[in-house]
Write a protein that holds these residues in place. Structure first.
Motif, PDB file in Angstrom:
ATOM      1  N   SER A  47       0.776  -1.239  -0.053  1.00 32.06           N
ATOM      2  CA  SER A  47      -0.103  -0.019   0.041  1.00 32.06           C
ATOM      3  C   SER A  47       0.760   1.322  -0.103  1.00 32.06           C
ATOM      4  O   SER A  47       0.246   2.437  -0.179  1.00 32.06           O
ATOM      5  N   SER A  86      -1.087   2.797  -5.659  1.00 32.78           N
ATOM      6  CA  SER A  86      -1.399   1.542  -5.543  1.00 32.78           C
ATOM      7  C   SER A  86      -2.867   1.198  -4.952  1.00 32.78           C
ATOM      8  O   SER A  86      -3.510   0.233  -5.088  1.00 32.78           O
ATOM      9  N   THR A  87      -3.242   2.090  -4.384  1.00 29.58           N
ATOM     10  CA  THR A  87      -4.607   2.246  -3.526  1.00 29.58           C
ATOM     11  C   THR A  87      -5.556   3.366  -4.013  1.00 29.58           C
ATOM     12  O   THR A  87      -5.232   4.271  -4.477  1.00 29.58           O
ATOM     13  N   TYR A 122      -9.546   5.272  -2.557  1.00 30.16           N
ATOM     14  CA  TYR A 122     -10.704   5.120  -1.571  1.00 30.16           C
ATOM     15  C   TYR A 122     -11.894   4.865  -2.161  1.00 30.16           C
ATOM     16  O   TYR A 122     -12.382   5.386  -3.327  1.00 30.16           O
ATOM     17  N   SER A 175      -8.934  -5.106   0.961  1.00 26.20           N
ATOM     18  CA  SER A 175      -8.566  -4.177   1.724  1.00 26.20           C
ATOM     19  C   SER A 175      -6.907  -3.718   1.787  1.00 26.20           C
ATOM     20  O   SER A 175      -6.168  -4.542   1.763  1.00 26.20           O
ATOM     21  N   ALA A 176      -6.576  -2.513   2.011  1.00 29.63           N
ATOM     22  CA  ALA A 176      -5.454  -1.891   1.680  1.00 29.63           C
ATOM     23  C   ALA A 176      -4.866  -1.690   3.131  1.00 29.63           C
ATOM     24  O   ALA A 176      -3.570  -1.287   3.254  1.00 29.63           O
ATOM     25  N   PRO A 223      -4.793  -5.804   6.060  1.00 27.87           N
ATOM     26  CA  PRO A 223      -4.333  -5.658   4.855  1.00 27.87           C
ATOM     27  C   PRO A 223      -4.329  -7.141   4.171  1.00 27.87           C
ATOM     28  O   PRO A 223      -3.817  -8.086   4.370  1.00 27.87           O
ATOM     29  N   ARG A 232     -10.013   2.268   2.269  1.00 21.14           N
ATOM     30  CA  ARG A 232      -8.953   2.370   1.486  1.00 21.14           C
ATOM     31  C   ARG A 232      -8.881   0.884   0.747  1.00 21.14           C
ATOM     32  O   ARG A 232      -8.497   0.018   1.483  1.00 21.14           O
ATOM     33  N   VAL A 233      -8.752   0.739  -0.464  1.00 25.16           N
ATOM     34  CA  VAL A 233      -8.387  -0.547  -1.054  1.00 25.16           C
ATOM     35  C   VAL A 233      -7.258  -0.478  -2.162  1.00 25.16           C
ATOM     36  O   VAL A 233      -6.908   0.210  -2.410  1.00 25.16           O
ATOM     37  N   PHE A 234      -6.820  -1.792  -2.385  1.00 24.48           N
ATOM     38  CA  PHE A 234      -6.067  -1.901  -3.604  1.00 24.48           C
ATOM     39  C   PHE A 234      -6.604  -1.503  -5.153  1.00 24.48           C
ATOM     40  O   PHE A 234      -7.823  -2.198  -5.200  1.00 24.48           O
ATOM     41  N   ASP A 250      -6.850  -2.510  -8.570  1.00 24.20           N
ATOM     42  CA  ASP A 250      -6.566  -3.906  -9.373  1.00 24.20           C
ATOM     43  C   ASP A 250      -7.317  -3.743 -10.792  1.00 24.20           C
ATOM     44  O   ASP A 250      -7.145  -4.514 -11.472  1.00 24.20           O
ATOM     45  N   SER A 295      -9.347   7.265  -7.074  1.00 21.37           N
ATOM     46  CA  SER A 295      -9.497   7.796  -5.512  1.00 21.37           C
ATOM     47  C   SER A 295     -11.146   8.163  -5.745  1.00 21.37           C
ATOM     48  O   SER A 295     -11.516   9.108  -6.360  1.00 21.37           O
TER      49      SER A 295
END
Length: 935
Positions: free
Chosen positions: A828, A833-834, A836, A854-855, A870, A900-902, A904, A911
Motif C-alpha cells: 500500500s 496502488s490504493t 478510496y 483491503s489495503a 491488509p 482504502r483498497v488496492f 486492481d 480515488s
C-alpha cells in the motif's frame, strides 16, 4: 431495632470476609443498642435473638483468625449473657484489628465505639507496622497453644519491621480452611501432631472443596507423609506463603529430603530462630528493590548537568507559570525524575542491579522463569515477544479478534498469519474464544499439506476482554501432541490478577507451563503416551491415522520431544497496582537460553525507550509486592463483589425487568461446557473449581456482562449518556446491547452499592419515563414493552463476520489459510496502488461479485479488533456488519472518503470512483446500508 437486617450466612469461603465483617459491625450496633435499651429501661428480645445468631456465625469463622479470635467472642458473649452490654461495648472498643463491613481491615467498629488504646504509646507504635498472622497446625491443648503464643511473643523486639499474631488450628482440614478464609496469614508452621478431620461445623461448599484436597487414607499415613501432603496442598492453594516444619527429633535426617517443601526446619525449642525466619520470609516479599532505590535517590542532594530539566524540579520549582504542576503532583515526583542509571537506579536496557532484582522478584511472584518490565504497555510487550520469535515466512496461528498490537507485530516480523475464528455470540455482538477443535483442525491441515514445519507459534487472548478463559494447559498439551516445538504467547493483558487466586491460577500461562512440565515426569505418563501412539498411528507404516481420529481424542504430547515454550504478556496497570502503561512479559521457555535469548534482547532493545519512565518501573515493583502480600485477599474480594452485583440484578423486581447479567450458559456454548452451573462462584468455591477443572471455557466471575436489550437503548448511548455523563460510572466496553462491568482489586463495597443504586434509578426512569428521568442528550424511547425494545436493538445487529480470506497473491496455496500480511501492508506504500471507495461504492462492487482487497486495517471501537486487515478480501458479511455499527471510533476508516483498497483495475479506477455510475437505487438493491456519519 426490628429494622436491623439478618446477617448473611457463610455459604462459601469467597464470601467469608464479607460475612465476618458484617457480623462484627452488626455486633457493634447491636451491643450499643442493648446498652441504650438498658439505660432507658426498655427491652427487645428480637435483638437478643439476632445477637445470638451473630455469635453463632463468629463461632464458626473466628477460629481461623488470631485476632480478635475465639477468646474475644467468648468474652463478649459472656458479658452480654450477664446483662452487662456496657462492659461488652468497652471490651469491643479495645479489640484490635476488627474487620469492617466497609472493607477496611483494621480499626474500631465503624465509629460506634472509640479506640481505647490511644494512650499506649508502645501499642500505637506497633500498630503502625505492617501486621500479619502466622498459622500453626498442631493438635495441642488450649494451654499449650497459649504457651506457644507467649514463647513466640517473647522473641519480639522494637526493631522488628513487622508484627504478627499466632493462631493454632488442630487439623489438616482446618489448615486448608484457614488459608482459604484468612488472607492475613503469611506463614504456616507445621508440627507433626495435627489430626486430619475438622471438628468445626463446615458448610457443604467447604466440605465439597476439602474432599478434593484431602486424599483418602490420609490418617493411615506416617506423620511425615501427612506433613508433606499438607505442605503441598498449602503451596498449591497459596504459593506465596512461607511454610516451616517444626519437628521433635531427627531433624537432621529430615532436612535433606524435605528442603524443597519447607523454607526451613526447626526443633521445637528454636523459638528465636523461628521468629526471625518468619520475619525474614515476609521481608523478602516486602522488598521492592527499585522502588527503594528510587526513594533513596530522591533524598540525595544533587546538581543536574544532564538532559531532563524537570529533574529535581529544576524547571518547575522557580517558575511562576507552572508551579501548579508541583502543587498537583508533589515534589517527590520531580525529585525522582532523572536520566541517570547510577546511584542504585540501574538501566532497564541492561539491568544488573535494582531493576534486575525487581524483575527476578516478579518472576518468583508470577511463577515465571524470567520476567521483563515494559513501560509502554502490553501493546509493546506483544511486539517484543513476536519479533523475538518470528521470522519472515514463519506461520503464526492467531485469534482474529485479538488486540490490534498483535496484527501490527506480524507486519513488523514478516510472519505469515493464519487467522482463527472464535465462536460468535451474534445475539450480543461480540466473540467468544477459539475452540480447541479449531486449533487442532488447523494444525492438521498444515500437516496434511506438508507445511507443519512452517508453523512456529500460537497466539491467543486469555482471558478475553469479556472474561472468557481458556483451559490453557489442555490447549498447549493437545497442540504439542501434533507439533511438539510450538511456541505459545498468551495475551493476559486482563488476567494479571489471576495468579493470586487458587482456582484462577491453574488457567494462567505460567502455572499451566509448570504443570505441563511436571506431568511429563510422571511415572504413568510414558504409558499413557504409548497407548495413545498405538491408537493414532498405523501399526504397519507408523504413519498418523486420519485427522478425525486425532480430532476426536484428547491428545497428550510425546514428553521426549515436546518443548515447553510459553510466554505471557500482562497489563499490570489494568488489573493490579501500577501506573498506566506498566506491563510485564513472563517467560517459561525451556529453550530460551539456546534459541531466543539474543533475539529477545534485540527485540526488547528495538521497542523499549532509552528513557523509560522510572515512576512506572517503581510502580511495577511495588505492585508485585502487593501481589505477594495481599493479592489473595484482594482478588477474593473483587470476585465476591461482582457476584453480589449479579445477585442484586437477579433478585430486584425492577432491575430484573430491564437488565440481566449474562451467565456461562449465555456466553459459552453447551458443547464447550461439561458442568451446568450458570454462575459457578455463586454456588460456591467447590462449584467454581469443578467448572474450572472440566470445562473447555469458563467465565471470569469478576466480569459482569449486563444485557440491556430490554431498555431499548444501545450500549454506546447507555455507557456515555446514562452511566458516565449522568452518574460518573466508568466502564471500558459495550456492544450493541451489552455493557461490561469489571470489578478489580480496588473496588469497594461502597462503589458496588452505588452501581446498584444507579441501575435502580435508571430502571425507575424506564418504568415511568418522563424528561427528568433521562439525559438531555438522549431522545425519548417508546418501545411497546421492555422486551420489544430489546428485540429492536438485537434485530439491528447482523451476524459477526468471520475472517474471509487473504487475496490469492498474498497466499502460498489454497490448502492453508495463511497470508503475507507484511507484503500487503507495504504494497500500500507504492504510489497509485490504493484508492478510496465509499461505503456505497464498495457495497455495489462486492454485490456485483468483484474482488476488492483491503489495503489497511479497519478497527471499530467497540468491538476493538480489526474487521479488515491488509490483503483481506472484503465480503458482503463484513460490510453488513460495518453498516450496522454506530460506534464513534473506527480506526482505518475515513468517514469522508471511505475504505482504502488496492487498485486492481476492476472494481477501482481511482480515488473515490467506481465503475458505471453508482446510484442510490443500485446501493439499495445491493441490500447493504451506509456506514453512519462521523460523530
Amino acid at each position: 431495632m426490628s429494622t436491623l437486617s439478618p446477617l448473611p450466612k457463610i455459604g462459601t469461603p469467597s464470601r467469608a470476609w464479607r460475612s465476618r465483617a458484617d457480623a462484627w459491625e452488626f455486633l457493634g450496633y447491636a451491643i450499643k443498642q442493648l446498652d441504650l435499651d438498658r439505660q432507658s429501661g426498655s427491652s427487645d428480645s428480637g435483638l437478643h435473638s439476632q445477637i445470638s445468631r451473630t455469635f453463632a456465625l463468629l463461632d464458626a469463622v473466628e477460629p481461623y483468625w488470631a485476632e480478635p479470635g475465639v477468646a474475644a467472642v467468648a468474652q463478649l458473649r459472656q458479658l452480654v449473657d450477664d446483662g452487662d452490654p456496657h462492659a461488652a461495648l468497652e471490651l469491643l472498643a479495645g479489640l484490635a484489628h476488627l474487620p469492617l463491613a466497609s472493607g477496611a481491615e483494621q480499626g474500631s467498629v465503624s465509629g460506634l465505639v472509640q479506640e481505647s488504646l490511644e494512650d499506649d504509646a508502645a501499642q500505637a507504635e506497633q500498630a503502625e507496622r505492617p501486621r500479619f498472622e502466622v498459622l500453626v497446625v498442631d493438635n495441642i491443648t488450649p494451654q499449650e497453644a497459649e504457651a506457644l503464643k507467649n514463647n513466640m511473643a517473647a522473641q519480639r523486639r522494637p526493631s522488628d519491621a513487622f508484627t504478627y499474631e499466632i493462631n493454632v488450628v488442630p487439623s489438616y482440614e482446618d489448615a486448608l480452611v484457614a488459608v482459604l478464609l484468612n488472607p492475613d496469614i503469611q506463614a504456616v508452621i507445621l508440627r507433626p501432631g495435627f489430626s486430619v478431620r475438622s471438628s468445626q461445623q463446615l458448610g457443604s461448599d467447604l466440605r465439597r472443596f476439602l474432599a478434593g484436597h484431602t486424599p483418602e487414607g490420609l490418617q493411615a499415613l506416617r506423620p511425615v507423609k501427612r506433613i508433606l501432603g499438607l505442605a503441598e496442598e498449602i503451596s498449591g492453594l497459596r504459593p506465596e506463603l512461607d511454610v516451616y516444619l517444626v519437628a521433635g527429633v531427627s531433624i537432621e535426617s529430615l532436612a535433606g529430603s524435605l528442603t524443597r517443601k519447607f523454607r526451613r526446619i526447626f526443633r521445637r525449642q528454636d523459638h528465636l530462630d523461628l521468629h526471625l525466619s518468619v520475619l525474614s520470609g515476609v521481608a523478602e516479599r516486602y522488598e521492592a528493590p527499585f522502588f527503594t532505590a528510587l526513594q533513596d535517590y530522591s533524598r540525595r542532594p544533587a546538581s543536574v548537568f544532564h538532559a531532563l530539566p524537570i529533574s529535581r524540579g529544576g524547571s518547575v520549582g522557580n517558575s511562576p507559570w507552572i508551579r501548579d504542576m508541583a502543587d498537583f503532583y508533589g515534589t517527590n515526583l520531580l525529585l525522582a525524575e532523572t536520566s541517570a542509571t547510577s546511584g542504585g537506579l540501574d538501566s532497564l536496557l541492561d539491568p544488573h542491579g535494582s531493576i534486575k532484582q525487581a524483575q527476578d522478584l516478579a518472576a518468583r511472584a508470577f511463577g515465571a522463569q524470567r520476567t521483563y518490565f515494559v513501560t509502554n504497555g502490553t501493546s509493546t510487550a506483544n511486539k517484543i515477544v513476536h519479533q523475538s520469535l518470528l521470522a519472515p515466512g514463519d506461520v503464526v496461528l492467531v485469534d482474529r479478534n485479538c488486540h490490534k498490537s498483535h496484527h501490527y507485530a506480524f507486519v513488523l516480523a514478516g510472519a505469515r498469519v493464519s487467522y482463527l475464528d472464535a465462536y460468535p455470540l451474534d445475539k450480543y455482538a461480540f466473540y467468544g474464544a477459539v475452540p480447541l477443535a479449531s486449533l487442532k483442525r488447523r494444525l492438521l491441515e498444515y500437516r496434511r499439506a506438508g507445511r507443519l514445519h512452517e508453523v512456529k507459534m500460537v497466539t491467543l487472548t486469555n482471558c478475553t476482554f469479556d472474561g472468557i478463559v481458556y483451559d490453557v494447559e489442555r490447549v498447549m498439551e493437545e497442540c504439542l501432541a501434533i507439533k511438539p516445538d510450538l511456541v505459545f504467547l498468551w495475551d493476559e493483558a486482563w488476567f494479571a490478577f489471576a495468579r493470586s487466586h487458587p482456582i484462577y491460577r491453574r488457567r494462567t500461562a505460567m502455572a499451566s507451563a509448570a504443570a505441563l512440565e511436571a506431568s511429563f515426569s510422571s511415572p504413568a505418563y510414558a504409558a499413557r503416551y504409548a497407548e495413545q501412539a498405538a491408537a493414532l498411528h498405523d501399526p504397519v507404516t507408523g504413519e498418523p491415522l486420519d485427522d478425525e481420529a486425532w480430532l476426536n481424542r484428547r491428545l497428550i504430547p510425546n514428553a521426549a520431544k515436546a518443548r515447553i515454550r510459553v510466554y505471557a504478556t500482562q497489563s499490570t496497570h489494568k488489573t493490579l497496582t501500577s501506573l498506566r502503561q506498566g506491563s510485564m512479559i513472563h517467560v517459561y521457555d525451556q529453550d530460551f537460553m539456546a534459541s531466543n535469548q539474543e533475539s529477545f534482547r534485540e527485540a526488547y532493545m528495538t521497542h523499549t525507550s532509552t528513557s523509560p519512565n522510572y515512576q512506572i518501573l517503581a510502580s511495577l515493583d511495588i505492585g508485585r509486592r502487593q501481589v505477594e502480600l495481599e493479592g489473595f485477599g484482594l482478588v477474593q474480594k473483587q470476585s465476591d463483589l461482582a457476584v453480589s452485583v449479579a445477585q442484586a440484578v437477579a433478585r430486584h423486581p425492577l432491575l430484573k425487568k430491564y437488565f440481566r447479567v449474562l451467565t456461562s450458559r449465555d456466553l459459552i456454548e453447551p458443547q464447550y461446557r461439561e458442568t451446568r452451573a450458570a454462575m459457578p462462584l455463586r454456588e460456591g468455591l467447590a462449584e467454581l473449581e469443578d467448572a474450572w477443572q472440566r470445562d473447555e471455557f469458563v467465565i471470569d466471575p469478576s466480569r459482569l456482562t449486563l444485557d440491556i436489550s430490554r431498555t431499548g437503548i444501545d450500549g454506546d448511548s447507555f455507557r456515555h449518556s446514562y452511566l458516565m455523563d449522568d452518574h460518573g460510572i466508568q466502564v471500558n466496553k459495550t456492544s450493541r446491547n451489552t455493557v461490561l462491568f469489571m470489578t478489580n482489586i480496588g473496588t469497594s463495597r461502597s462503589s458496588v452499592a452505588y452501581l446498584i443504586e444507579v441501575l435502580v434509578k435508571l430502571a425507575e426512569g424506564f418504568e415511568n419515563p418522563h424528561p427528568s428521568s433521562r439525559p438531555r442528550t438522549v431522545p425519548v424511547l417508546s418501545p411497546a414493552s421492555p422486551q420489544a425494545g430489546g428485540s429492536a436493538v438485537v434485530a439491528q445487529t447482523p451476524p459477526l463476520p468471520d475472517f474471509s480470506t487473504f487475496a490469492a497473491r498474498f497466499r502460498v496455496d489454497d490448502a492453508c489459510e495463511d497470508g503475507d500480511i507484511r507484503a500487503a501492508y507495504f504494497e500500500s506504500y507504492k504510489p497509485e496502488s490504493t484508492a478510496y471507495l465509499s461505503a456505497d461504492e464498495l457495497a455495489l462492487a462486492v454485490r456485483a461479485g468483484q474482488e476488492v482487497i483491503s489495503a489497511g486495517f479497519v478497527t471499530p471501537y467497540p468491538p476493538g479488533f480489526p474487521i479488515l486487515v491488509p490483503g483481506q478480501v472484503i465480503t458482503r458479511q463484513t460490510l453488513e456488519f460495518m453498516a450496522a455499527l454506530d460506534t464513534r471510533e473506527i480506526h482505518g476508516f475515513d468517514h469522508e472518503r471511505g475504505y482504502r483498497v488496492f487498485v486492481d483495475g476492476s472494481a477501482v479506477s481511482g480515488s473515490g470512483s467506481s465503475e458505471a455510475g453508482v446510484t442510490e437505487t443500485a446501493v439499495e438493491a445491493a441490500g447493504i446500508g451506509r456506514l453512519p456519519a462521523a460523530s
